[in-house]
Design a protein around this motif. Structure first.
Motif, PDB file in Angstrom:
ATOM      1  N   THR A 158     -18.589  -5.551   1.894  1.00  0.00           N
ATOM      2  CA  THR A 158     -17.942  -4.236   1.814  1.00  0.00           C
ATOM      3  C   THR A 158     -16.571  -4.260   2.485  1.00  0.00           C
ATOM      4  O   THR A 158     -15.587  -3.746   1.933  1.00  0.00           O
ATOM      5  N   ALA A 159     -16.505  -4.870   3.668  1.00  0.00           N
ATOM      6  CA  ALA A 159     -15.250  -4.880   4.430  1.00  0.00           C
ATOM      7  C   ALA A 159     -14.161  -5.655   3.694  1.00  0.00           C
ATOM      8  O   ALA A 159     -13.021  -5.177   3.560  1.00  0.00           O
ATOM      9  N   VAL A 160     -14.486  -6.848   3.213  1.00  0.00           N
ATOM     10  CA  VAL A 160     -13.485  -7.670   2.525  1.00  0.00           C
ATOM     11  C   VAL A 160     -13.049  -7.011   1.216  1.00  0.00           C
ATOM     12  O   VAL A 160     -11.858  -6.967   0.882  1.00  0.00           O
ATOM     13  N   SER A 161     -14.006  -6.484   0.474  1.00  0.00           N
ATOM     14  CA  SER A 161     -13.674  -5.806  -0.778  1.00  0.00           C
ATOM     15  C   SER A 161     -12.782  -4.594  -0.517  1.00  0.00           C
ATOM     16  O   SER A 161     -11.815  -4.348  -1.249  1.00  0.00           O
ATOM     17  N   PHE A 162     -13.094  -3.836   0.521  1.00  0.00           N
ATOM     18  CA  PHE A 162     -12.288  -2.664   0.874  1.00  0.00           C
ATOM     19  C   PHE A 162     -10.858  -3.070   1.238  1.00  0.00           C
ATOM     20  O   PHE A 162      -9.889  -2.430   0.794  1.00  0.00           O
ATOM     21  N   LEU A 163     -10.701  -4.110   2.038  1.00  0.00           N
ATOM     22  CA  LEU A 163      -9.363  -4.547   2.464  1.00  0.00           C
ATOM     23  C   LEU A 163      -8.514  -4.989   1.277  1.00  0.00           C
ATOM     24  O   LEU A 163      -7.350  -4.598   1.143  1.00  0.00           O
ATOM     25  N   ILE A 164      -9.100  -5.807   0.401  1.00  0.00           N
ATOM     26  CA  ILE A 164      -8.335  -6.294  -0.761  1.00  0.00           C
ATOM     27  C   ILE A 164      -8.005  -5.142  -1.696  1.00  0.00           C
ATOM     28  O   ILE A 164      -6.873  -5.018  -2.188  1.00  0.00           O
ATOM     29  N   ALA A 165      -8.981  -4.272  -1.956  1.00  0.00           N
ATOM     30  CA  ALA A 165      -8.738  -3.134  -2.851  1.00  0.00           C
ATOM     31  C   ALA A 165      -7.698  -2.184  -2.263  1.00  0.00           C
ATOM     32  O   ALA A 165      -6.862  -1.624  -3.003  1.00  0.00           O
ATOM     33  N   SER A 166      -7.718  -2.010  -0.946  1.00  0.00           N
ATOM     34  CA  SER A 166      -6.739  -1.125  -0.303  1.00  0.00           C
ATOM     35  C   SER A 166      -5.329  -1.649  -0.480  1.00  0.00           C
ATOM     36  O   SER A 166      -4.391  -0.887  -0.764  1.00  0.00           O
ATOM     37  N   VAL A 167      -5.153  -2.961  -0.321  1.00  0.00           N
ATOM     38  CA  VAL A 167      -3.832  -3.566  -0.508  1.00  0.00           C
ATOM     39  C   VAL A 167      -3.354  -3.354  -1.941  1.00  0.00           C
ATOM     40  O   VAL A 167      -2.194  -2.999  -2.192  1.00  0.00           O
ATOM     41  N   ILE A 168      -4.254  -3.545  -2.895  1.00  0.00           N
ATOM     42  CA  ILE A 168      -3.884  -3.393  -4.308  1.00  0.00           C
ATOM     43  C   ILE A 168      -3.514  -1.949  -4.618  1.00  0.00           C
ATOM     44  O   ILE A 168      -2.497  -1.673  -5.288  1.00  0.00           O
ATOM     45  N   LEU A 169      -4.305  -1.004  -4.135  1.00  0.00           N
ATOM     46  CA  LEU A 169      -4.022   0.404  -4.405  1.00  0.00           C
ATOM     47  C   LEU A 169      -2.756   0.876  -3.697  1.00  0.00           C
ATOM     48  O   LEU A 169      -1.950   1.622  -4.273  1.00  0.00           O
ATOM     49  N   LYS A 170      -2.554   0.439  -2.465  1.00  0.00           N
ATOM     50  CA  LYS A 170      -1.363   0.848  -1.720  1.00  0.00           C
ATOM     51  C   LYS A 170      -0.105   0.241  -2.314  1.00  0.00           C
ATOM     52  O   LYS A 170       0.951   0.879  -2.342  1.00  0.00           O
ATOM     53  N   SER A 171      -0.190  -0.977  -2.794  1.00  0.00           N
ATOM     54  CA  SER A 171       0.997  -1.633  -3.355  1.00  0.00           C
ATOM     55  C   SER A 171       1.445  -0.996  -4.655  1.00  0.00           C
ATOM     56  O   SER A 171       2.587  -1.167  -5.071  1.00  0.00           O
ATOM     57  N   SER A 172       0.547  -0.246  -5.301  1.00  0.00           N
ATOM     58  CA  SER A 172       0.913   0.414  -6.563  1.00  0.00           C
ATOM     59  C   SER A 172       1.106   1.902  -6.387  1.00  0.00           C
ATOM     60  O   SER A 172       1.109   2.646  -7.355  1.00  0.00           O
ATOM     61  N   LYS A 173       1.282   2.360  -5.135  1.00  0.00           N
ATOM     62  CA  LYS A 173       1.352   3.799  -4.891  1.00  0.00           C
ATOM     63  C   LYS A 173       2.616   4.440  -5.459  1.00  0.00           C
ATOM     64  O   LYS A 173       2.650   5.632  -5.713  1.00  0.00           O
ATOM     65  N   ASP A 174       3.648   3.632  -5.680  1.00  0.00           N
ATOM     66  CA  ASP A 174       4.879   4.203  -6.218  1.00  0.00           C
ATOM     67  C   ASP A 174       4.878   4.250  -7.734  1.00  0.00           C
ATOM     68  O   ASP A 174       5.755   4.820  -8.353  1.00  0.00           O
ATOM     69  N   ASP A 175       3.883   3.563  -8.329  1.00  0.00           N
ATOM     70  CA  ASP A 175       3.807   3.582  -9.778  1.00  0.00           C
ATOM     71  C   ASP A 175       3.236   4.908 -10.248  1.00  0.00           C
ATOM     72  O   ASP A 175       2.675   5.676  -9.477  1.00  0.00           O
ATOM     73  N   LYS A 176       3.355   5.151 -11.511  1.00  0.00           N
ATOM     74  CA  LYS A 176       2.747   6.338 -12.098  1.00  0.00           C
ATOM     75  C   LYS A 176       1.263   6.058 -12.280  1.00  0.00           C
ATOM     76  O   LYS A 176       0.812   5.538 -13.283  1.00  0.00           O
ATOM     77  N   GLU A 177       0.512   6.423 -11.279  1.00  0.00           N
ATOM     78  CA  GLU A 177      -0.907   6.072 -11.255  1.00  0.00           C
ATOM     79  C   GLU A 177      -1.717   7.052 -12.074  1.00  0.00           C
ATOM     80  O   GLU A 177      -1.569   8.255 -11.968  1.00  0.00           O
TER      81      GLU A 177
END
Length: 471
Positions: free
Chosen positions: A324-343
Motif C-alpha cells: 500500500t505504501a509503495v503504491s501510494f507513493l508512486i501513484a502520488s508522484v504520477i498524479l502530482k506531476s500531471s496536476k497542471d494538465d487538463k485532468e
C-alpha cells in the motif's frame, strides 16, 4: 483490432479455467480452514479431524472441478461424464489432480455433447433413457481408463515441471518480478484467470505439503489497489477523487479488486504504482516466509486474515502495508506531476474512451443502434437486467446491487441480478458489462440489449437507464 481479438480470446479461455474453480471456492475455503485448524502445525491440532485434509484435496476438490468443467460445456450430463473421467486422472497420479480435472472435465462434456448431437435425434421414442444412461456410462468408463493410464501420468509430469519452475523462481528470489506480469494482466480483467486458473491450483498443492503457500498472495494482495485509491483521495480531482473513498472501502474490505481498474485505465502510467506495490508486497511476504492456507476469495483483508495460518499474520499484514505504501507513493508522484494538465475525472475519461471507439454514450442511442426491432424502452418490455463479469461474483454483484437500489427508489419493478458472462441467461433483456467485456457478452447473447460501463461503482448510464424505463 488484432490485439483486442487476442485479448478477448485470452479472457475467454481464462474464464473457462477460472469458471471451473470459482463456483467451488467455498469447498477450497473449507479445506483451507480444516487444514489451518487441525493439522499438526495448525491452531488446534486434531489427528482425527485432520484425516479429512488428504481425501478432500485428492478426491473432493478435483471431482468438483471436473464436474463443473463438464457442466459448463453440456449441463449436468456433461458434468457427470467429466467427473467420472476426472476419477481416472486422480487414480493415475500421486499428486492432487487439479490440472487434470481442468482438462478432463470439459473434455468429457465436449465428447458426450458431440456424441449426442448426431445420435440423439435418431433414438426411437421409449429408448431415450436407455441411450442416455449407457452412452454416457460407456464414454465415461473409456475416458476414465484413458485418463488413468495415459493422461494422468502426463499431467503429473507437467504439474511437477511447473511446480519445479515455481520453486526455482522462489529460491532465486525472483518471485517479486511476477508482479510485472500479474498487475497489468489484472487491469485487463485477467485477474480471475491468473488467480483461480493458475496460481490457486499450484498453491493448493504446495499448501497440502507445507500448510501454506505464498502463491495465494500474489494476485489477491489488496495493498497495490488501496495505495492507488488513497492517492486519488489525496491528489485526485473531480469524480475520480470523490468516488475513490467509496471504492477504497469496497476494494479493501469487500475484496472486489475490479473497482480500482478504471482508475488505472484513466491514467495508464499508474500501472507502475501497481507493479511497484505488488512487487514490494511479494518481496515482504518472501522475506517473512509468509503464506496462506487457501486462496482468499474475494481478496478482502478479512479473507486474507482468515486464511492466514498460525505464525504468519505479521508477515502477511506487513506485506499488505508495504504494498500500500509503495503504491501510494508512486501513484502520488504520477498524479502530482500531471496536476497542471487538463485532468479528466472518471466519467469524462469513460466518455472519451467510448467516443474514441465510436460508441454512443446515451443509453437510448445504444439501444436504438443495437437492435432495429426495439421500438421503445420501458418497464413493460424489459423483465430482466443482468450484470455480467468474468466470474459473476465481484464487480457484477456490486453493480447489480447499486442498480437494484436505484430501481427500488424509482418504483421500477424489474429483476436485476448478476452472473458470469458464460452463464448469461437466454431470457435477459438488458445486459450490462464493463466495456472490455461487452463484445464477449454480445457474442453470448446477441439478441439482448447491451450497455457498456467504465466503472461499475459510479456510472452515469444507470441514471439514464432509470430515466428511460420511467418514460
Amino acid at each position: 483490432m488484432a490485439e483486442k481479438g487476442v485479448r478477448e480470446k485470452i479472457q475467454q479461455f481464462g474464464s473457462y479455467l477460472s469458471g471451473m474453480i470459482m463456483p467451488n471456492i467455498a469447498a477450497f475455503i473449507a479445506w483451507g480452514i480444516i487444514t489451518a485448524l487441525f493439522i499438526e502445525t495448525g491452531w488446534t491440532p486434531n489427528a482425527d479431524l485432520a484425516e479429512m485434509v488428504d481425501p478432500m484435496i485428492k478426491y473432493l476438490l478435483p471431482l468438483l472441478i471436473g464436474f463443473t468443467g463438464g457442466k459448463m460445456v453440456y449441463g449436468v450430463r456433461g458434468g457427470v461424464v467429466g467427473a467420472t473421467a476426472t476419477m481416472g486422472v486422480i487414480v493415475g497420479a500421486d499428486i492432487p489432480m487439479f490440472l487434470g480435472a481442468m482438462l478432463m472435465g470439459p473434455l468429457g462434456g465436449y465428447l458426450i455433447k458431440s456424441i449426442d448431437k448426431p445420435l440423439l435425434p435418431k433414438i426411437r421414442s421409449g429408448f431415450e433413457m436407455l441411450y442416455n444412461n449407457f452412452s454416457a456410462g460407456i464414454l465415461a468408463a473409456v475416458l476414465a481408463g484413458v485418463a488413468m493410464k495415459i493422461i494422468g501420468p502426463v499431467v503429473e509430469g507437467l504439474n511437477n515441471l511447473l511446480g519445479s519452475g515455481v520453486e526455482v523462481i522462489v529460491n532465486a528470489g525472483l518471485l517479486p518480478l511476477a508482479s510485472i506480469f500479474i498487475e497489468p494482466a489484472k487491469v485487463l480483467f485477467l485477474n480471475n484467470v491468473i488467480n483461480h486458473g493458475i496460481l490457486s491450483p499450484l498453491g493448493v498443492e504446495e499448501a497440502a505439503a507445507t500448510g501454506k503457500s505464498v502463491l495465494f498472495l500474489l494476485e489477491t494482495n489488496p495493498g497495490p489497489g488501496l495505495g492507488i485509491l488513497l492517492a486519488f483521495m489525496v491528489f485526485g480531482k473531480g469524480m475520480s477523487k470523490s468516488s475513490a473513498y467509496g471504492a477504497s472501502v469496497i476494494h479493501f474490505l469487500g475484496g472486489i479488486h475490479e473497482i480500482y481498474f478504471p482508475y488505472i485505465l484513466m491514467k495508464p502510467a499508474l500501472i507502475l504504482a501497481a507493479i511497484g506495490g505488488g512487487a514490494t508486497g511479494v518481496l515482504t511476504f518472501t522475506i517473512f516466509n509468509a503464506g496462506l492456507s487457501a486462496t482468499p476469495s474475494p481478496g478482502s483483508i478479512f479473507a486474507l486474515i482468515a486464511m492466514t495460518p498460525r505464525g504468519n499474520h505479521i508477515g502477511v499484514l506487513l506485506g499488505v502495508i508495504a504494498a500500500t505504501a509503495v503504491s501510494f507513493l508512486i501513484a502520488s508522484v504520477i498524479l502530482k506531476s500531471s496536476k497542471d494538465d487538463k485532468e479528466e475525472d472518471i466519467e469524462t475519461a469513460a466518455g472519451k474512451m467510448e467516443g474514441m471507439k465510436g460508441k454512443k454514450s446515451s443509453v437510448a442511442d445504444s439501444f436504438a443502434s443495437h437492435k432495429d426491432n426495439v421500438t421503445s424502452l420501458n418497464a413493460e418490455n424489459v423483465n430482466k437486467v443482468i450484470f455480467a463479469c468474468d466470474a459473476g461474483m465481484g464487480s457484477s454483484a456490486m453493480g447489480a446491487s447499486l442498480l437494484r437500489d436505484k430501481f427500488k427508489k424509482a418504483n421500477i419493478g424489474i429483476e436485476v441480478t448478476n452472473t458470469a458472462i458464460n452463464d448469461i441467461p437466454s431470457d435477459a433483456d438488458i445486459v450490462i458489462t464493463h466495456k472490455d467485456l461487452t463484445d464477449r457478452a454480445k457474442a453470448k447473447l446477441p439478441g439482448a440489449q447491451h450497455i457498456s460501463v467504465e466503472n461499475f461503482l459510479n456510472s452515469p448510464k444507470y441514471e439514464e437507464l432509470v430515466s428511460q424505463l420511467k418514460k
